[in-house]
Design a protein around this motif. Structure first.
Motif, PDB file in Angstrom:
ATOM      1  N   GLU A   1       0.832  -1.190   0.000  1.00 13.00           N
ATOM      2  CA  GLU A   1       0.000   0.000   0.000  1.00 13.00           C
ATOM      3  C   GLU A   1       0.876   1.252   0.000  1.00 13.00           C
ATOM      4  O   GLU A   1       1.919   1.295   0.662  1.00 13.00           O
ATOM      5  N   VAL A   2       0.444   2.257  -0.760  1.00  9.01           N
ATOM      6  CA  VAL A   2       1.181   3.517  -0.812  1.00  9.01           C
ATOM      7  C   VAL A   2       1.107   4.185   0.556  1.00  9.01           C
ATOM      8  O   VAL A   2       0.019   4.328   1.130  1.00  9.01           O
ATOM      9  N   PRO A   3       2.242   4.583   1.126  1.00 13.74           N
ATOM     10  CA  PRO A   3       2.263   5.149   2.482  1.00 13.74           C
ATOM     11  C   PRO A   3       1.651   6.536   2.547  1.00 13.74           C
ATOM     12  O   PRO A   3       1.571   7.246   1.548  1.00 13.74           O
ATOM     13  N   LYS A   4       1.257   6.932   3.772  1.00 13.53           N
ATOM     14  CA  LYS A   4       0.665   8.245   3.982  1.00 13.53           C
ATOM     15  C   LYS A   4       1.326   8.997   5.130  1.00 13.53           C
ATOM     16  O   LYS A   4       0.848  10.059   5.529  1.00 13.53           O
ATOM     17  N   SER A   5       2.415   8.455   5.666  1.00 15.77           N
ATOM     18  CA  SER A   5       3.133   9.127   6.747  1.00 15.77           C
ATOM     19  C   SER A   5       4.554   8.578   6.806  1.00 15.77           C
ATOM     20  O   SER A   5       4.876   7.583   6.148  1.00 15.77           O
ATOM     21  N   ALA A   6       5.380   9.204   7.616  1.00 20.96           N
ATOM     22  CA  ALA A   6       6.763   8.737   7.777  1.00 20.96           C
ATOM     23  C   ALA A   6       6.782   7.336   8.386  1.00 20.96           C
ATOM     24  O   ALA A   6       7.570   6.474   7.966  1.00 20.96           O
TER      25      ALA A   6
END
Length: 564
Positions: free
Chosen positions: A243-248
């Motif tokens: 899944e494409v990340p959304k945070s560090a």
């Protein structure tokens, strides 16, 4: 950006800037974007700028072109997009009346590769269309700064000299106002309407063309939206269920999941420049863009806590072994990471937007399942990112101050053709040459032959360009994705205090920040510590950083900001 741009070359190159003008598509090895202009000149060694009411008196009147209609209009600082295929037989003309008067104009410009002969079919046909005998004095782009210095110090200056922003170093900025003509008498206000394609260049790009208090440059406009995109192997992501990340934290966890050195797979390349975006660091593309007014005080990017946090995040990725080992080498040793990306040895590549198409097109024939996509930039805490706008122009053509009016008007006739929008007869000539001689149309897509690849290279496109455009009819889904990525990122993009201004720092401060980029890389690679950067920032302040701050603040107080 145009169809069938050259495939990505090896190593980082300033040519990556020129990809948007159909000159080249060069990979940005190590994730370092080289779209940087180094700041122009306003008043020589003392520095300065021109903005506000003074600039408005100088700028050409803006008249949008209606010759062609983009499939995807520009928004939020993005390029406009064209996804449809070309019908050469029905192309419209944006220059119905030939404006050139048949005079001879000499143009010195950087060139990468082997220049064609002056008598080649491309130059002959383009000159005939324009009505001007353009004589090219092409110079090696890799050593262009040296040639510039010698030419500008002499009394023998060509009629036109092209100067990329990255070459505006040393004594070159202070020479611009003294050596080149004021084009205001020909272009300011409604006078620009005589040259419709020049009038259609966005005003922000013309603002960047003010040097020494006068309109001296003919610009190549660029998008202000973010241009560094985390490209990723979408085909492998889909197959593996990543899944494409959304945070560090998401990104770090994803990198851990992907990385398997025994299987020769790592998560990413050096992510420093994307990390700067993830943490909202002021732009590092040009020195003036690194300054911004924060709570009434001017702050430079290296002084911010976000700057240190971004470096620490990029360092942790490298230290954890998530970065492909090739990126741990120095820039001179990295080589071209493109084959490793194509083989799936690493899946996320901090790169320039122009290479999205280049990577996809280069693999399409041999690997039809190959799919490159761009991750949206996330804020480190999972919220919306804070991004900082790139300057709206960075390469300029200048006319010799000694040029006669007839020569100046012939130069403007040349620029009015080279600034023609995508999908016009003039654009096709500038970018592809003559059908049958330099290219053929295959399934609605122009494809250069050997003659086209040898002759139709970076010449006329260096004089002036239309508003930023992305057009890849052979990959319409990629075209749309690129433009829409810019538009989404543009919604989170802000303009810093000196955005859009041509600022020349006083000579005594020119080299003050030269060593920071190397120190950044040393920290990311584990050779230096964050404390070394903190010490370097302290030293920078003592060596002139605080005085430079005062100089910029005075400049801002006197001129105001072009950002809105």
């Amino acid at each position: 950006m145009t169809p069938n741009a050259a495939s990505a070359s090896s190593g980082p190159s300033r040519r990556s800037f020129l990809a948007s003008t159909a000159v080249a598509t060069a990979a940005v090895a190590g994730g370092m974007p080289l779209l940087a202009a180094c700041g122009g000149s306003e008043s020589g060694s003392g520095g300065g700028t021109t903005s506000g009411k003074n600039a408005k008196k100088i700028l050409p009147a803006y008249v949008a072109s209606n010759v062609v209609t983009p499939d995807i209009p520009a928004k939020n600082g993005s390029a406009m997009g064209f996804t449809g295929k070309l019908d050469v037989a029905t192309l419209k003309s944006s220059v119905p009346k030939k404006l050139g008067k048949g005079g001879k104009v000499t143009i010195m410009s950087p060139f990468w590769g082997s220049p064609p002969k002056q008598s080649c079919a491309y130059y002959t046909a383009a000159n005939a269309m324009i009505g001007v005998d353009v004589q090219w004095q092409n110079q090696d782009g890799n050593t262009y700064d040296q040639k510039l210095g010698a030419v500008l110090a002499s009394s023998d200056i060509p009629d036109v000299v092209v100067i990329p922003g990255w070459n505006m170093t040393g004594r070159i900025p202070s020479a611009i106002a003294g050596k080149f003509a004021d084009l205001g008498p020909y272009l300011s206000g409604d006078k620009a309407k005589e040259y419709p394609n020049l009038a259609a260049i966005p005003s922000d790009a013309w603002q960047r063309s003010i040097f020494g208090g006068a309109l001296r440059g003919l610009p190549q406009p660029t998008e202000s939206a973010a241009n560094i995109v985390p490209l990723y192997r979408r085909d492998i992501f889909d197959k593996e269920g990543y899944e494409v990340p959304k945070s560090a934290d998401d990104f770090m966890a994803l990198c851990k999941e992907i990385t398997n050195p025994r299987a020769k797979r790592w998560a990413c390349g050096d992510m420093k420049w994307t990390a700067f975006n993830n943490f909202g660091v002021f732009s590092g593309a040009e020195k003036p863009l690194g300054w911004n007014l924060v709570d009434g005080k001017l702050v430079y990017r290296i002084e911010t806590p976000e700057y240190l946090e971004a470096l620490e995040f990029a360092r942790k990725l490298m230290a954890a072994g998530y970065v492909h080992p090739q990126f741990k080498l120095g820039k001179s040793q990295i080589g071209d990471p493109a084959p490793l990306f194509a083989k799936g040895e690493f899946l996320i590549w901090n790169n320039n937007l122009v290479n999205w198409y280049g990577q996809q097109a280069s693999q399409a024939a041999q690997n039809p399942d190959f799919k490159v996509w761009g991750m949206d930039i996330w804020n480190h805490d999972g919220g919306n990112p804070t991004l900082w706008a790139a300057n709206p122009a960075g390469i300029f053509a200048f006319v010799n101050k000694k040029a006669s009016e007839s020569v100046i008007r012939d130069v403007l006739a040349v620029a009015n053709v080279t600034a023609a929008p995508y999908g016009t007869k003039e654009w096709m000539m500038t970018n592809y040459g003559v059908e049958g001689t330099h290219y053929t149309i295959k399934n609605g897509v122009p494809v250069k032959n050997d003659t086209g690849n040898n002759e139709v290279v970076n010449a006329y496109v260096m004089v002036a360009s239309p508003a930023p455009t992305i057009a890849h009819p052979d990959f319409p889904d990629v075209t749309r994705a690129m433009v829409e990525w810019e538009q989404r990122m543009g919604a989170f993009t802000r303009k810093s205090s000196f955005w859009g201004l041509q600022v020349a720092e006083p000579n005594r401060y020119t080299n003050l920040s030269d060593n920071f980029e190397q120190l950044e890389d040393d920290i990311v690679r584990g050779h230096k510590k964050i404390s070394d950067m903190q010490q370097a920032v302290s030293d920078w302040k003592k060596r002139g950083g605080d005085k430079l701050r005062d100089w910029y603040k005075k400049l801002l107080d006197e001129n105001g900001s072009a950002a809105s």
